[in-house]
Design a protein around this motif. Sequence first.
Motif: not given
Length: 343
Positions: A286-297, A200-205, A208-214
């Motif tokens: 970061t904003e993408n790190a918060i999106r990780v939290t939201q997508s996981s929930a 359910r994670f957005p494709l762009d996220l 980012q998971l594979s390149t950034d420390c999120l």
Amino acid sequence: MSNDSIFSLFFFITLLVAANAEDEHIFLPSQLHEEDSVSSSSSCTATDPNLYYRPVIGILSHPGDGASGRLSNVTGVSNIPASYVKFVESGGARVIPLFYNESPQKLTKKLDLVNGVLFTGGWATSGPYLEALEFVFQTALEKNDGGDHFPVLGLNLGGNLLIKIVADQADVLETFNASSLPSSLQLWKSANDEGSLYQRFPLDLLTQLSTDCLVLHNHKYAITPRKLQYNRKLSNFFEILATSNDRDDKIFVSTARGKNYPVTVNLWQPEKNAFEWGTSLKAPRTENAIRVTQSSANFFVSEARKSSNRPYAQEVRDNLIYNYQPTYGGTAGKGYDQVYLFE
């Protein structure tokens, strides 16, 4: 009256008449009967009758006050960090605390009121806590075997304990240098499968998971992909979704899920990115790190909505965590920001 005054009055009256004339021709889209206009509530998409839109998650409490005795030294005290509660609530569910030191009968009764369970991080790996965690986990598996879709999410220590329980092997984990480690993830092909945390994670996220420390890893123990795949009990139960590297470049399993059960083991902690500030841990912000939290929930609660359990509303209200008050524990600049204490 001077000529200037007469002119000003005439000009004002002209503007007023023009405005009123225009108002008479202002219509709502629905009054214009435009085909592409937004109509009344009758156009709202019907909800899926197979899903439960008031899901409740049980969170198992952990021994101690969560602050090395700074908040409470009462014998038998247990805690649930508020960040886990906020994490569940951000996905659209409520929480019922499951006390690790209450009787199996009481735990069973509470498990009949929830639609999934979450095991938190912490320190306890044996004794009454492990016994309670194993009891709740086995009950969850039985509910799934009985036809209810009953998801389980084990985070950090909670995930490691599930691996040990399934393996039935106390020394299945190895040591890793992964304390307070912001990290990226190497997603496996199975991460795209239906029922995966990452589905359910957005494709762009996902990119980012594979390149950034999120994500934040904060553990000393984990399992290698090789050991999980060559352990018959573990490989029969779990499939790997993601791996990561520790500071010594050793690879460990970061996320795994049950092949036949909605069980997810996650060694990184999504709740810390958005809901823990007093800790010295280096959680990504970061904003993408918060999106990780939201997508996981969103993933976990979406799984809970598939549960067929429809508990009695008053019993749920009587047991919700709203009946307790969180304690501010981050005033010392360390530890959890807020903790629910159960004495």
